[in-house]
Design an enzyme around this catalytic site. Structure first.
Site, mmCIF file in Angstrom:
data_model
loop_
_atom_site.group_PDB
_atom_site.id
_atom_site.type_symbol
_atom_site.label_atom_id
_atom_site.label_comp_id
_atom_site.label_asym_id
_atom_site.label_seq_id
_atom_site.Cartn_x
_atom_site.Cartn_y
_atom_site.Cartn_z
ATOM 1 N N LYS A 1 5.104 2.070 -1.524
ATOM 2 C CA LYS A 1 6.820 1.986 -1.318
ATOM 3 C C LYS A 1 7.221 3.168 -0.719
ATOM 4 C CE LYS A 1 8.506 -1.093 -2.023
ATOM 5 N NZ LYS A 1 8.817 -2.627 -2.201
HETATM 6 N N1 PMP Z 1 2.440 -2.945 -5.762
HETATM 7 C C1 PMP Z 1 2.937 -2.273 -6.412
HETATM 8 C C2 PMP Z 1 2.590 -1.390 -7.543
HETATM 9 C C3 PMP Z 1 4.356 -2.258 -6.333
HETATM 10 O O1 PMP Z 1 5.298 -1.310 -6.815
HETATM 11 C C4 PMP Z 1 5.067 -2.938 -5.298
HETATM 12 C C5 PMP Z 1 6.293 -2.928 -4.936
HETATM 13 N N2 PMP Z 1 7.500 -3.307 -6.117
HETATM 14 C C6 PMP Z 1 3.964 -4.134 -4.615
HETATM 15 C C7 PMP Z 1 2.656 -3.973 -5.082
HETATM 16 C C8 PMP Z 1 4.566 -4.962 -3.601
HETATM 17 O O2 PMP Z 1 5.191 -4.544 -2.589
HETATM 18 P P1 PMP Z 1 6.282 -5.495 -1.752
HETATM 19 O O3 PMP Z 1 7.641 -4.818 -2.416
HETATM 20 O O4 PMP Z 1 6.391 -4.786 -0.290
HETATM 21 O O5 PMP Z 1 6.151 -6.811 -1.899
#
Ligand code: PMP
Length: 336
Positions: free
Chosen positions: A45
């Site tokens: 992130k």
């Molecule tokens: N894995 C973790 C640990 C996250 O915090 C997030 C983001 N919320 C994601 C995966 C998913 O990423 P995205 O928001 O780009 O879909």
């Protein structure tokens, strides 16, 4: 060659791509993990945070010393705090109170104002995203132009940053030999941005969705209906809606991954690969293994290693917490 960087922000991105030896050898494919946990804020992130802040600066929406407000499961808040601290912006982060204490503590250590709110469904006016939007609006009413609402779910600066950085990095690191990419979705920025970048370079690249139980997205892409069943201890992933970031993503293969499949992989990666990763990375690697089995040997499959297990220490290494959810700690991980 090791590089020297102008500041912390310059170290966001350009992460290593690591061969997951056991998953690769077992399937006859090259299963490669993009080590996003090596970003300065410790997760994938950081990219969304930087993309959103840079976009707001270019638009003239974020003035020097301004305030960044966001609702987040935690990692985006950490990323925004890293970027904000480096560039001189304040951060106000609203988080649901059902997230792991380790992640909350990590966020607080960066010094943002943190508001913990009850975890309620999206339609509730007190959902963390809506509370954060209200805080930004109130600040701007008192002092116009003082704050931005990052709005990571629907602000496509999130997806765009992955399209401009993570996707091209994967393309270069595989010398264009990538056959498939798969990961889970929170906002969808990672999957949507990388899918666009790879499909633009090689239309036959297969895009997979690894969706945890408890999320509605698998049923949407498989059967056309947003429907959730079950639950998961993974954090930051799964959704009940198609966000603006996810909208239009060319998903070829959706999988639903239960905790009984993803969590043992978390322990296996610690023990066999020396990689300490959180639950969403387990979902991603489980998805990559399923896709490898479906495509057959000889394919290059890339996924995301999102953050570290230390962000979930009190849950992933807590025998009682796991047992209550039908999961177990491996015998070698004797922490009690
Ligand atoms: N894995 C973790 C640990 C996250 O915090 C997030 C983001 N919320 C994601 C995966 C998913 O990423 P995205 O928001 O780009 O879909």
């Amino acid at each position: 060659m090791s590089k020297r960087y102008r500041d912390t922000i310059a170290t966001i991105g350009n992460t290593p791509l690591i061969r997951l030896n056991h998953a690769s050898d077992e399937t006859g494919c090259e299963i490669l993990g993009k080590a996003e946990f090596m970003n300065p804020g410790g997760s994938v992130k950081d990219r969304a945070a930087l993309g959103i802040v840079r976009d707001a600066e270019v638009r003239g929406e974020l003035r020097p010393g301004g305030i960044i407000v966001e609702g987040t499961a935690g990692n985006t808040g950490i990323g925004l705090a890293v970027v904000g601290n480096c560039l001189g912006y304040e951060t106000i982060i609203v988080m649901p109170d059902n997230q792991s204490q380790d992640k909350i503590d990590t966020l607080k250590s960066y010094g943002p104002r943190v508001e913990l709110v009850p975890a309620v469904p999206l339609k509730d006016p007190n959902h963390f995203t809506k509370v954060s939007a209200r805080i930004a609006a109130e600040l701007n009413k008192e002092d116009p132009g003082s704050a931005i609402w990052a709005n990571q779910f629907n602000n496509v600066a999130n997806r765009d940053f992955h399209e401009q950085t993570t996707g091209p990095e994967i393309w270069e690191q595989t010398h264009g030999a990538v056959d498939a990419f798969i990961c889970s979705v929170g906002t969808g920025g990672t999957l949507a941005g990388i899918a666009r970048a790879l499909k633009a370079r090689k239309p036959e690249v297969q895009i997979g969705l690894a969706d945890p139980t408890g999320s509605a997205l698998y049923n949407y892409y498989k059967h056309g209906e947003l429907k959730a069943e079950g639950g998961s201890i993974s954090e930051g992933i799964g959704n009940s809606r198609i966000t603006e970031n996810l909208e239009g993503t060319p998903i070829d293969v959706p999988y639903q991954i239960p905790d009984s499949e993803s969590i043992p992989l978390v322990y296996r990666m610690i023990r066999q690969e020396g990689l300490s990763l959180g639950g969403s990375s387990g979902v991603n690697v489980a998805g990559a293994i399923r896709l490898a089995k479906e495509l057959g040997p000889g394919h290059v499959i890339v996924t995301i290693l999102c953050d570290t297990a230390m962000r979930y220490r009190a849950r992933l290494f807590n025998r009682k917490f796991l047992l209550e959810r039908g999961l177990e700690l491996p015998a070698w991980l004797d922490l009690d």
